[in-house]
Motif scaffolding. Structure first.
Motif, mmCIF file in Angstrom:
data_model
loop_
_atom_site.group_PDB
_atom_site.id
_atom_site.type_symbol
_atom_site.label_atom_id
_atom_site.label_comp_id
_atom_site.label_asym_id
_atom_site.label_seq_id
_atom_site.Cartn_x
_atom_site.Cartn_y
_atom_site.Cartn_z
ATOM 1 N N ILE A 94 26.163 -71.373 46.039
ATOM 2 C CA ILE A 94 27.197 -70.322 46.055
ATOM 3 C C ILE A 94 26.676 -69.051 45.397
ATOM 4 O O ILE A 94 27.238 -67.978 45.572
ATOM 5 C CB ILE A 94 28.499 -70.761 45.353
ATOM 6 N N GLY A 95 25.612 -69.163 44.603
ATOM 7 C CA GLY A 95 25.099 -67.981 43.918
ATOM 8 C C GLY A 95 23.850 -68.332 43.125
ATOM 9 O O GLY A 95 23.457 -69.500 43.046
ATOM 10 N N ALA A 96 23.237 -67.293 42.550
ATOM 11 C CA ALA A 96 21.975 -67.498 41.835
ATOM 12 C C ALA A 96 21.936 -66.669 40.556
ATOM 13 O O ALA A 96 22.545 -65.605 40.463
ATOM 14 C CB ALA A 96 20.801 -67.107 42.728
ATOM 15 N N VAL A 97 21.197 -67.195 39.577
ATOM 16 C CA VAL A 97 20.867 -66.449 38.364
ATOM 17 C C VAL A 97 19.419 -65.998 38.517
ATOM 18 O O VAL A 97 18.548 -66.829 38.788
ATOM 19 C CB VAL A 97 20.975 -67.353 37.111
ATOM 20 N N VAL A 98 19.159 -64.696 38.381
ATOM 21 C CA VAL A 98 17.771 -64.220 38.359
ATOM 22 C C VAL A 98 17.437 -63.911 36.908
ATOM 23 O O VAL A 98 17.997 -62.989 36.309
ATOM 24 C CB VAL A 98 17.572 -62.963 39.230
ATOM 25 N N MET A 99 16.542 -64.706 36.329
ATOM 26 C CA MET A 99 16.162 -64.490 34.932
ATOM 27 C C MET A 99 15.076 -63.433 34.855
ATOM 28 O O MET A 99 14.168 -63.393 35.701
ATOM 29 C CB MET A 99 15.669 -65.791 34.310
ATOM 30 N N VAL A 100 15.199 -62.603 33.824
ATOM 31 C CA VAL A 100 14.302 -61.458 33.690
ATOM 32 C C VAL A 100 13.759 -61.400 32.270
ATOM 33 O O VAL A 100 14.495 -61.601 31.307
ATOM 34 C CB VAL A 100 15.106 -60.162 33.990
ATOM 35 N N ASP A 101 12.458 -61.138 32.166
ATOM 36 C CA ASP A 101 11.834 -60.801 30.891
ATOM 37 C C ASP A 101 11.508 -59.314 31.008
ATOM 38 O O ASP A 101 10.713 -58.935 31.881
ATOM 39 C CB ASP A 101 10.567 -61.651 30.717
ATOM 40 N N ILE A 124 21.838 -60.831 37.078
ATOM 41 C CA ILE A 124 20.605 -60.705 36.305
ATOM 42 C C ILE A 124 20.878 -61.206 34.888
ATOM 43 O O ILE A 124 21.827 -60.737 34.240
ATOM 44 C CB ILE A 124 20.140 -59.222 36.231
ATOM 45 N N ALA A 125 20.080 -62.151 34.418
ATOM 46 C CA ALA A 125 20.190 -62.640 33.036
ATOM 47 C C ALA A 125 18.909 -62.252 32.300
ATOM 48 O O ALA A 125 17.826 -62.750 32.630
ATOM 49 C CB ALA A 125 20.376 -64.155 33.018
ATOM 50 N N ILE A 126 19.035 -61.335 31.342
ATOM 51 C CA ILE A 126 17.871 -60.913 30.556
ATOM 52 C C ILE A 126 17.641 -61.969 29.484
ATOM 53 O O ILE A 126 18.508 -62.202 28.640
ATOM 54 C CB ILE A 126 18.133 -59.549 29.885
ATOM 55 N N ASN A 127 16.487 -62.640 29.530
ATOM 56 C CA ASN A 127 16.170 -63.631 28.505
ATOM 57 C C ASN A 127 15.514 -62.900 27.331
ATOM 58 O O ASN A 127 14.456 -62.304 27.484
ATOM 59 C CB ASN A 127 15.238 -64.708 29.072
#
Ligand code: GTP
Ligand code: MG
Length: 186
Positions: A94-101, A124-127
């Motif tokens: 149903i959806g996605a998390v795109v993790m970002v450094d 967008i999830a900033i780690n």
């Protein structure tokens, strides 16, 4: 009771396996392989010097958001040589998390292109790695050239409460997109 599939994506070593491991209520299925000297010059570990393994197929975990909703999490492999599997992994999601450094922003461009092309909602999830310079959500949004609608949130991939909040934000976003598409007001 409803269940839904969520994909956790992003570039190499950005914390995808860590996120699935921290938030999952079952022991996650992982497919980690030891990184050997053969990867020197291929795998850039400068930002994650303690990294000794890499995902070669997928991560799998599960979390109950509340009594009515269970999320099944599928973490992708980060390295481009495994990307032939992404089409299979996203089927039915149903959806996605795109993790970002934010030290390696360009590493997530391919994941963003992938979801934009397939019209799958993503956030967008900033780690926030230690020592990483803080950038606000708007700066990251501008740098990634993504639409104003796409949520940009911060997290610590090792912290369950933090990663659970990322998944709740994604579910809320997916629901709001669906309401907009079907013309039903919130
Ligand atoms: N300091 C800090 N380290 C983190 C954080 N998240 C992950 N790490 C570390 O970063 C490294 C990479 O984590 P992984 O979860 O394996 O990354 P991945 O995205 O699954 O990597 P691939 O599957 O190889 O693409 C590990 O050594 C983690 O311990 C974080 O929020 N803060
Ligand atoms: Mg991984």
């Amino acid at each position: 009771m409803t269940s839904a599939k969520i994909v956790i994506a992003g570039g190499f070593g950005v914390g995808k396996t860590t996120l699935v491991g921290s938030v999952s209520e079952i022991t996650p299925l992982t497919t980690e392989a030891i990184m050997t000297s053969a990867g020197v010059g291929v795998d850039d570990t400068r930002s994650v010097p303690n990294k000794t393994t890499t995902t070669v197929a997928m991560d799998f975990g599960r979390i109950s958001i509340d009594r009515d909703l269970i999320l099944y999490l599928f973490g992708t492999p980060g390295q481009t040589r495994f990307w032939f599997m992404w089409d299979e992994l996203v089927r039915g999601a149903i959806g996605a998390v795109v993790m970002v450094d934010t030290r390696r922003l360009a590493d997530c461009f391919a994941a963003i292109d992938f979801f934009e092309h397939r019209k799958l909602p993503y956030l967008i999830a900033i780690n926030q790695f230690d020592g990483q310079q803080y950038h606000n959500a708007q700066d990251v949004r501008d740098a990634l050239a993504i639409s104003q609608d796409v949520p940009v949130v911060s997290c610590d991939a090792r912290n369950r409460e933090s990663t659970k909040q990322v998944l709740i934000s994604l579910v809320e976003y997916v629901l709001s997109m669906r309401r907009t598409r079907t013309g039903v007001s919130a």
